[in-house]
Design an enzyme around this catalytic site. Structure first.
Site, PDB file in Angstrom:
ATOM      1  N   LYS A   1      44.718  46.880  38.561  1.00 16.22           N
ATOM      2  CA  LYS A   1      43.488  46.921  37.720  1.00 16.22           C
ATOM      3  C   LYS A   1      43.624  45.632  36.845  1.00 16.22           C
ATOM      4  O   LYS A   1      43.064  45.556  35.905  1.00 16.22           O
ATOM      5  CB  LYS A   1      43.512  48.111  36.691  1.00 16.22           C
TER       6      LYS A   1
ATOM      7  N   HIS B   1      50.442  45.523  45.293  1.00 20.45           N
ATOM      8  CA  HIS B   1      50.883  45.714  43.765  1.00 20.45           C
ATOM      9  C   HIS B   1      52.479  46.075  43.490  1.00 20.45           C
ATOM     10  O   HIS B   1      52.677  46.348  42.484  1.00 20.45           O
ATOM     11  CB  HIS B   1      50.008  46.850  43.398  1.00 20.45           C
TER      12      HIS B   1
ATOM     13  N   SER C   1      41.548  50.625  32.243  1.00 17.56           N
ATOM     14  CA  SER C   1      40.669  50.551  33.727  1.00 17.56           C
ATOM     15  C   SER C   1      41.539  51.252  34.568  1.00 17.56           C
ATOM     16  O   SER C   1      41.049  52.114  35.337  1.00 17.56           O
ATOM     17  CB  SER C   1      40.963  49.065  34.048  1.00 17.56           C
TER      18      SER C   1
HETATM   19  P1  A3P Z   1      37.496  47.386  34.631  1.00 17.03           P
HETATM   20  O1  A3P Z   1      37.893  48.988  35.214  1.00 17.03           O
HETATM   21  O2  A3P Z   1      37.824  47.267  33.191  1.00 17.03           O
HETATM   22  O3  A3P Z   1      36.112  47.111  34.742  1.00 17.03           O
HETATM   23  P2  A3P Z   1      41.445  45.230  40.491  1.00 17.03           P
HETATM   24  O4  A3P Z   1      40.927  44.538  41.347  1.00 17.03           O
HETATM   25  O5  A3P Z   1      43.127  44.744  40.294  1.00 17.03           O
HETATM   26  O6  A3P Z   1      41.787  46.872  40.643  1.00 17.03           O
HETATM   27  O7  A3P Z   1      40.960  45.138  38.896  1.00 17.03           O
HETATM   28  C1  A3P Z   1      39.610  46.054  38.613  1.00 17.03           C
HETATM   29  C2  A3P Z   1      39.266  45.412  37.402  1.00 17.03           C
HETATM   30  O8  A3P Z   1      38.647  43.988  37.814  1.00 17.03           O
HETATM   31  C3  A3P Z   1      38.057  46.375  36.935  1.00 17.03           C
HETATM   32  O9  A3P Z   1      38.172  46.450  35.498  1.00 17.03           O
HETATM   33  C4  A3P Z   1      36.854  45.464  37.765  1.00 17.03           C
HETATM   34  O10 A3P Z   1      35.498  45.898  36.916  1.00 17.03           O
HETATM   35  C5  A3P Z   1      37.426  43.917  37.263  1.00 17.03           C
HETATM   36  N1  A3P Z   1      36.687  42.999  38.058  1.00 17.03           N
HETATM   37  C6  A3P Z   1      36.377  43.222  39.417  1.00 17.03           C
HETATM   38  N2  A3P Z   1      35.751  42.104  39.865  1.00 17.03           N
HETATM   39  C7  A3P Z   1      35.452  41.324  38.518  1.00 17.03           C
HETATM   40  C8  A3P Z   1      34.799  40.108  38.280  1.00 17.03           C
HETATM   41  N3  A3P Z   1      34.413  39.485  39.255  1.00 17.03           N
HETATM   42  N4  A3P Z   1      34.784  39.641  36.932  1.00 17.03           N
HETATM   43  C9  A3P Z   1      35.659  40.265  35.900  1.00 17.03           C
HETATM   44  N5  A3P Z   1      35.959  41.665  36.167  1.00 17.03           N
HETATM   45  C10 A3P Z   1      36.184  41.993  37.359  1.00 17.03           C
END
Ligand code: A3P
Length: 287
Positions: free
Chosen positions: A41, A100, A130
């Site tokens: 996340k 991860h 998140s």
């Molecule tokens: P939130 O749950 O706070 O919205 P990962 O890819 O490591 O699983 O992380 C997911 C998090 O990154 C989620 O956060 C998601 O919405 C956010 N995320 C994914 N793409 C993004 C982007 N282009 N810009 C900003 N945040 C992004």
């Protein structure tokens, strides 16, 4: 599917990862491979998309050739989904892979070959917020329980892939000894062009400014959310239950304030100071 966590070298991971640990640890990197590693996340998918766009010189069509989880295979979950280990082994280098795993559990072949690693860290409060929402969707993790229970578990490192504190510090301490680019989600939000340029240079690419700006636009939250090849909406249901939430949730800095009580924040801060004591790693936290 089992919802338990089992410790591998003291790090709790989903049973299904622990059960295949020997194979994961023996994974053979190839020269030129790039690994994107994060605590869950922290902006993994965002950086996966930026990297794919840079490697394909901003060609949005090519980057829609397959969902992001197929374009960038997930190292420790390869035995559960496509592309599987055999397909990944057959891919020509340089490959881009996602993981991860904490530093000490990254398969040693990556370090032996001096592979490039992009690490993305996100402040603890937003990461936990998140992760709490996301853990409602993940079928191989324990039920997240109440928010209060989750805060306690997170501080103890009793969540999938273990302690956030150990993870971010682990890579931070090793970043200058290996080929590691250490990035922050908050920097990406504040100045995506600057951070995307950093990634481009790390990949030894030299793209014109206009192309970089297009890449920043294509990898923005709203664009990725609307793009079914980037938003993980087709991620296999056996692993992610899409009826329980949305992967592209908010994509902001400071959303933790919608969840923490004043008391939780005070206790979290006290514990945070203790766990991060002595580390030069500092996060920008919207307080
Ligand atoms: P939130 O749950 O706070 O919205 P990962 O890819 O490591 O699983 O992380 C997911 C998090 O990154 C989620 O956060 C998601 O919405 C956010 N995320 C994914 N793409 C993004 C982007 N282009 N810009 C900003 N945040 C992004």
């Amino acid at each position: 599917m089992s919802r338990h966590l089992t410790a591998v070298e003291g790090v709790p991971v989903a049973d299904l990862i622990a059960a295949n640990w020997q194979e994961i640890w023996a994974f053979q990197a190839k020269p030129g491979d790039l690994l994107i590693d994060t605590y869950p996340k922290s902006g993994t998918t965002w950086v996966q998309e930026i990297v794919d766009l840079i490697r394909n010189e901003g060609d949005a069509e090519i980057c829609r050739r397959a969902p992001i989880y197929e374009r960038v295979p997930f190292l420790e979950v390869m035995h559960l989904m496509k592309p599987g280990l055999e397909e990944v082994n057959a891919m020509p280098p340089p490959r881009v892979l996602k993981s991860h795993l904490p530093f000490q559990l990254v398969p040693p072949s990556f370090w032996k070959l001096n592979c490039k690693v992009i690490y993305v860290a996100r402040n603890a409060r937003d990461t936990m917020t998140s992760f709490y929402h996301f853990d409602h969707m993940v079928t191989f993790h324990p039920d997240p329980g109440t928010w209060e229970q989750y805060v306690q578990r997170f501080m103890k490192g009793d969540v999938g892939w273990g302690s956030w504190y150990d993870h971010v510090k682990g890579f931070w301490e090793k970043k200058d000894k290996h080929n590691i680019l250490y990035l922050f989600y908050e920097d990406l939000k504040k100045d995506p062009l600057k951070e995307t340029r950093k990634i481009m240079r790390f990949l030894e690419k030299d793209l014109p400014e206009e192309m970089l700006k297009r890449i920043v636009h294509q990898s923005s939250f709203n664009q990725m959310k609307e793009n079914s090849m980037s938003n993980n909406s087709t991620f296999p249901m056996e692993i992610l239950d899409h009826t329980k939430g949305s992967f592209m949730r908010k994509g902001t800095v400071g959303d933790w304030k919608t969840m923490f009580t004043v008391r939780q924040n005070e206790l979290f801060e006290e514990d945070y100071r203790r766990q991060m004591e002595g580390s030069s790693l500092k996060f920008q936290v919207a307080m």
